[in-house]
Design an enzyme around this catalytic site. Structure first.
Site, short mmCIF file in Angstrom:
data_model
loop_
_atom_site.label_atom_id
_atom_site.label_comp_id
_atom_site.label_asym_id
_atom_site.label_seq_id
_atom_site.Cartn_x
_atom_site.Cartn_y
_atom_site.Cartn_z
N THR A 28 -19.95 52.09 -33.52
CA THR A 28 -19.64 51.34 -34.75
C THR A 28 -20.84 50.48 -35.14
N GLY A 29 -20.75 49.90 -36.33
CA GLY A 29 -21.61 48.80 -36.75
C GLY A 29 -23.10 49.05 -36.63
N ARG A 50 -15.66 51.52 -25.37
CA ARG A 50 -14.41 51.64 -24.60
C ARG A 50 -13.45 52.65 -25.22
N TYR A 158 -28.32 31.86 -31.93
CA TYR A 158 -27.69 30.74 -31.22
C TYR A 158 -27.82 30.87 -29.69
N PRO A 199 -30.60 38.88 -34.58
CA PRO A 199 -30.30 39.06 -36.00
C PRO A 199 -29.56 37.85 -36.57
N ARG A 210 -13.87 39.33 -37.02
CA ARG A 210 -13.63 38.36 -35.94
C ARG A 210 -14.28 37.00 -36.18
C1 HXC Z 1 -8.57 32.93 -28.84
C2 HXC Z 1 -8.58 35.08 -27.99
C3 HXC Z 1 -8.89 35.61 -29.27
C4 HXC Z 1 -9.03 34.68 -30.37
C5 HXC Z 1 -8.74 37.26 -27.86
N1 HXC Z 1 -8.51 36.14 -27.17
N2 HXC Z 1 -8.98 36.96 -29.14
N3 HXC Z 1 -8.43 33.76 -27.78
N4 HXC Z 1 -8.85 33.36 -30.09
N5 HXC Z 1 -9.33 35.10 -31.60
C6 HXC Z 1 -8.18 36.04 -25.74
C7 HXC Z 1 -6.89 36.79 -25.40
O1 HXC Z 1 -5.74 35.98 -25.65
C8 HXC Z 1 -7.09 37.07 -23.91
O2 HXC Z 1 -6.86 35.91 -23.14
C9 HXC Z 1 -8.60 37.32 -23.82
O3 HXC Z 1 -9.19 36.71 -24.98
C10 HXC Z 1 -8.92 38.80 -23.84
O4 HXC Z 1 -8.36 39.35 -25.01
P1 HXC Z 1 -7.91 40.87 -25.09
O5 HXC Z 1 -7.47 41.12 -26.49
O6 HXC Z 1 -6.97 41.18 -23.99
O7 HXC Z 1 -9.30 41.59 -24.72
P2 HXC Z 1 -9.90 42.96 -25.18
O8 HXC Z 1 -8.84 43.90 -25.69
O9 HXC Z 1 -10.79 43.41 -24.06
O10 HXC Z 1 -10.81 42.57 -26.47
C11 HXC Z 1 -12.03 41.89 -26.29
C12 HXC Z 1 -12.29 40.98 -27.47
C13 HXC Z 1 -12.19 41.76 -28.82
C14 HXC Z 1 -13.69 40.37 -27.29
C15 HXC Z 1 -11.27 39.85 -27.50
O11 HXC Z 1 -12.48 40.92 -29.93
C16 HXC Z 1 -13.09 42.97 -28.86
O12 HXC Z 1 -12.72 44.04 -28.43
N6 HXC Z 1 -14.33 42.82 -29.36
C17 HXC Z 1 -15.34 43.91 -29.39
C18 HXC Z 1 -16.14 43.96 -30.65
C19 HXC Z 1 -16.66 42.66 -31.19
O13 HXC Z 1 -16.26 41.57 -30.75
N7 HXC Z 1 -17.52 42.77 -32.16
C20 HXC Z 1 -18.16 41.60 -32.81
C21 HXC Z 1 -19.49 41.35 -32.25
S1 HXC Z 1 -20.26 40.35 -33.41
P3 HXC Z 1 -5.45 35.68 -22.34
O14 HXC Z 1 -5.67 34.43 -21.58
O15 HXC Z 1 -4.40 35.54 -23.43
O16 HXC Z 1 -5.24 36.90 -21.48
C22 HXC Z 1 -21.31 39.30 -32.70
C23 HXC Z 1 -22.15 38.61 -33.76
C24 HXC Z 1 -22.74 37.35 -33.36
O17 HXC Z 1 -21.39 39.17 -31.53
C25 HXC Z 1 -23.57 36.63 -34.43
C26 HXC Z 1 -23.09 36.69 -35.84
C27 HXC Z 1 -24.06 36.13 -36.85
P1 NAP Z 2 -19.29 45.94 -33.60
O1 NAP Z 2 -19.31 47.03 -34.62
O2 NAP Z 2 -17.98 45.33 -33.26
O3 NAP Z 2 -20.01 46.47 -32.31
C1 NAP Z 2 -19.66 46.14 -31.00
C2 NAP Z 2 -19.51 47.42 -30.21
O4 NAP Z 2 -19.42 47.10 -28.82
C3 NAP Z 2 -18.26 48.20 -30.56
O5 NAP Z 2 -18.62 49.55 -30.85
C4 NAP Z 2 -17.41 48.16 -29.29
O6 NAP Z 2 -16.70 49.38 -29.10
C5 NAP Z 2 -18.47 47.94 -28.24
N1 NAP Z 2 -17.95 47.31 -27.03
C6 NAP Z 2 -17.28 46.13 -26.94
N2 NAP Z 2 -16.94 45.89 -25.67
C7 NAP Z 2 -17.44 46.92 -24.93
C8 NAP Z 2 -17.42 47.22 -23.57
N3 NAP Z 2 -16.82 46.42 -22.66
N4 NAP Z 2 -18.00 48.38 -23.14
C9 NAP Z 2 -18.61 49.19 -24.04
N5 NAP Z 2 -18.66 48.94 -25.35
C10 NAP Z 2 -18.08 47.82 -25.80
O7 NAP Z 2 -20.22 44.72 -34.10
P2 NAP Z 2 -21.74 44.65 -34.61
O8 NAP Z 2 -21.77 43.59 -35.64
O9 NAP Z 2 -22.25 46.00 -34.92
O10 NAP Z 2 -22.49 44.07 -33.33
C11 NAP Z 2 -23.49 44.82 -32.65
C12 NAP Z 2 -24.41 43.87 -31.90
O11 NAP Z 2 -25.11 43.04 -32.82
C13 NAP Z 2 -23.70 42.92 -30.94
O12 NAP Z 2 -24.51 42.74 -29.78
C14 NAP Z 2 -23.63 41.63 -31.71
O13 NAP Z 2 -23.52 40.51 -30.88
C15 NAP Z 2 -24.97 41.69 -32.42
N6 NAP Z 2 -25.08 40.83 -33.59
C16 NAP Z 2 -24.45 41.18 -34.74
C17 NAP Z 2 -24.62 40.39 -35.86
C18 NAP Z 2 -23.98 40.74 -37.17
O14 NAP Z 2 -24.13 39.97 -38.12
N7 NAP Z 2 -23.29 41.87 -37.28
C19 NAP Z 2 -25.41 39.23 -35.79
C20 NAP Z 2 -26.02 38.91 -34.58
C21 NAP Z 2 -25.87 39.73 -33.50
P3 NAP Z 2 -15.29 49.45 -28.32
O15 NAP Z 2 -14.43 48.36 -28.92
O16 NAP Z 2 -14.81 50.83 -28.55
O17 NAP Z 2 -15.62 49.19 -26.88
#
Ligand code: HXC
Ligand code: NAP
Length: 293
Positions: A28-29, A50, A158, A199, A210
């Site tokens: 993705t992304g 995953r 950050y 980035p 999120r």
């Molecule tokens: C508070 C939360 C929460 C929320 C989850 N939790 N979401 N707590 N507020 N919004 C808590 C849950 O209650 C649980 O705790 C624990 O976190 C794990 O949640 P699960 O849903 O069971 O975990 P999982 O299914 O593994 O999902 C992981 C995740 C989810 C991180 C929570 O968002 C995910 O899959 N993310 C992957 C992709 C992603 O995040 N992409 C964005 C990257 S962007 P408890 O105690 O209840 O068990 C990025 C950009 C940065 O990094 C910079 C931008 C400029």
């Molecule tokens: P995204 O589309 O949500 O990408 C995150 C990817 O990580 C998903 O494909 C997810 O797939 C995978 N992932 C999460 N947990 C994993 C695990 N345990 N094992 C393997 N794969 C896992 O978001 P994005 O915006 O493209 O972010 C990509 C990268 O850029 C990240 O490192 C993020 O911190 C960074 N970043 C993004 C921004 C922005 O503005 N978009 C800014 C700064 C930094 P599954 O859920 O299927 O596992």
């Protein structure tokens, strides 16, 4: 001279011929966008995530869109045995691996005092443990084979400024930055380079769903917060990632390149809030404040 656009691909066709690149979270992304660009430059691609259905669908789409070769495999980067299986699958399919992009991440906004231990662990584990699991697994193999390689990790600005409301992500990304700098010093002798991209905001479904509070996107208006006045384009990040993974950057290691339109500096400079002062207000202020000769 032909004019170029920031959304054009930058590197020569064939830059990644005979190279295999692994992208974690490549389904993705940003990971998907970088993967597509590398395929267009000749790379073989391995993507993991995953969700098996997401990764297999993206692998098939990318093969169709580019004509390149893509292995999509389910892998949770937090689990060392799954990472070992990823390494084995990549070597079995393509014979070797040359580059790793640590891109997988987890993140969400939340006041820190509301986080459970599991919530903190979940994000830190995906970001930091996932990145060091993959870097170590591929690194051990490269060192054993005497093979030069390049590792790139997607960080954040950050990681050094810190940020409220995304504290586990900030801790994890800071760890990835220091791992990169440490291993750049230690593994240079093996021909292994490691770098980071930090980035600013690049729209993706995963990040926006999120991190942007519904109805509060005005808080993040890019024209107010970003000196260059806009969000990032995926191709801009793909160009930088491809460069840092490629042979063109053979003398660059241990660095972090920020690509954020100046966002973090706008937030950091003590007087940058004066951006809100109009031309007319400056005229009045200077009349009042500038010493008369
Ligand atoms: C508070 C939360 C929460 C929320 C989850 N939790 N979401 N707590 N507020 N919004 C808590 C849950 O209650 C649980 O705790 C624990 O976190 C794990 O949640 P699960 O849903 O069971 O975990 P999982 O299914 O593994 O999902 C992981 C995740 C989810 C991180 C929570 O968002 C995910 O899959 N993310 C992957 C992709 C992603 O995040 N992409 C964005 C990257 S962007 P408890 O105690 O209840 O068990 C990025 C950009 C940065 O990094 C910079 C931008 C400029
Ligand atoms: P995204 O589309 O949500 O990408 C995150 C990817 O990580 C998903 O494909 C997810 O797939 C995978 N992932 C999460 N947990 C994993 C695990 N345990 N094992 C393997 N794969 C896992 O978001 P994005 O915006 O493209 O972010 C990509 C990268 O850029 C990240 O490192 C993020 O911190 C960074 N970043 C993004 C921004 C922005 O503005 N978009 C800014 C700064 C930094 P599954 O859920 O299927 O596992």
């Amino acid at each position: 001279m032909a004019s170029v656009k920031h959304t054009d691909g930058m590197l020569k066709p064939g830059t990644f011929d005979k190279k295999t690149v692994v992208i974690t979270g490549g389904g993705t992304g940003l990971g998907r966008s970088v993967g597509k660009y590398l395929l267009s430059l000749g790379a073989n691609l391995v993507i993991c995530g995953r969700r098996k259905d997401v990764i297999e669908k993206t692998a098939a789409e990318l093969e169709r869109e580019t004509g390149g070769k893509v292995l999509g495999t389910a892998c949770d980067v937090r689990q060392p045995e799954q990472v070992d299986a990823l390494v084995a699958a990549a070597y079995q399919r393509f014979g070797a691996v040359d580059c790793l992009l640590n891109n997988a991440a987890g993140n969400f906004i939340c006041p820190t005092e509301r986080l459970s231990y599991n919530a903190v662990n979940t994000v830190v584990d995906i970001v930091l443990k996932g990145s060091y699991n993959c870097t170590l697994a591929f690194g051990k193999r490269w060192i054993a084979d005497g093979r030069p390689a390049s590792v790139l990790s997607i960080g954040t600005t950050y990681a050094w400024t810190g940020s409220g409301y995304v504290v586990p992500s900030a801790m994890g990304k800071a760890g990835v930055l220091v791992m990169t700098r440490s291993l750049a010093a230690e593994w240079g002798k093996y021909g292994i380079r490691l770098n980071v991209i930090a980035p600013g905001p690049f729209p993706t479904e995963g990040a926006w769903s999120r991190l942007m509070p519904p109805g509060m996107d005005g808080l993040f208006a890019s024209e107010k917060r970003i000196p260059l006045g806009r969000l990032g384009e995926h191709q801009e990040l793909a160009n930088l990632a491809a460069y840092l993974l490629s042979e063109y950057s053979a003398y660059i290691t241990g660095t972090c390149v920020t690509i954020d339109g100046g966002e973090w500096l706008r937030g950091a400079g003590e007087f940058n809030a004066l951006e809100a002062v109009t031309r007319e207000q400056w005229d009045m202020l200077q009349t009042a404040m500038k010493p008369k000769k």
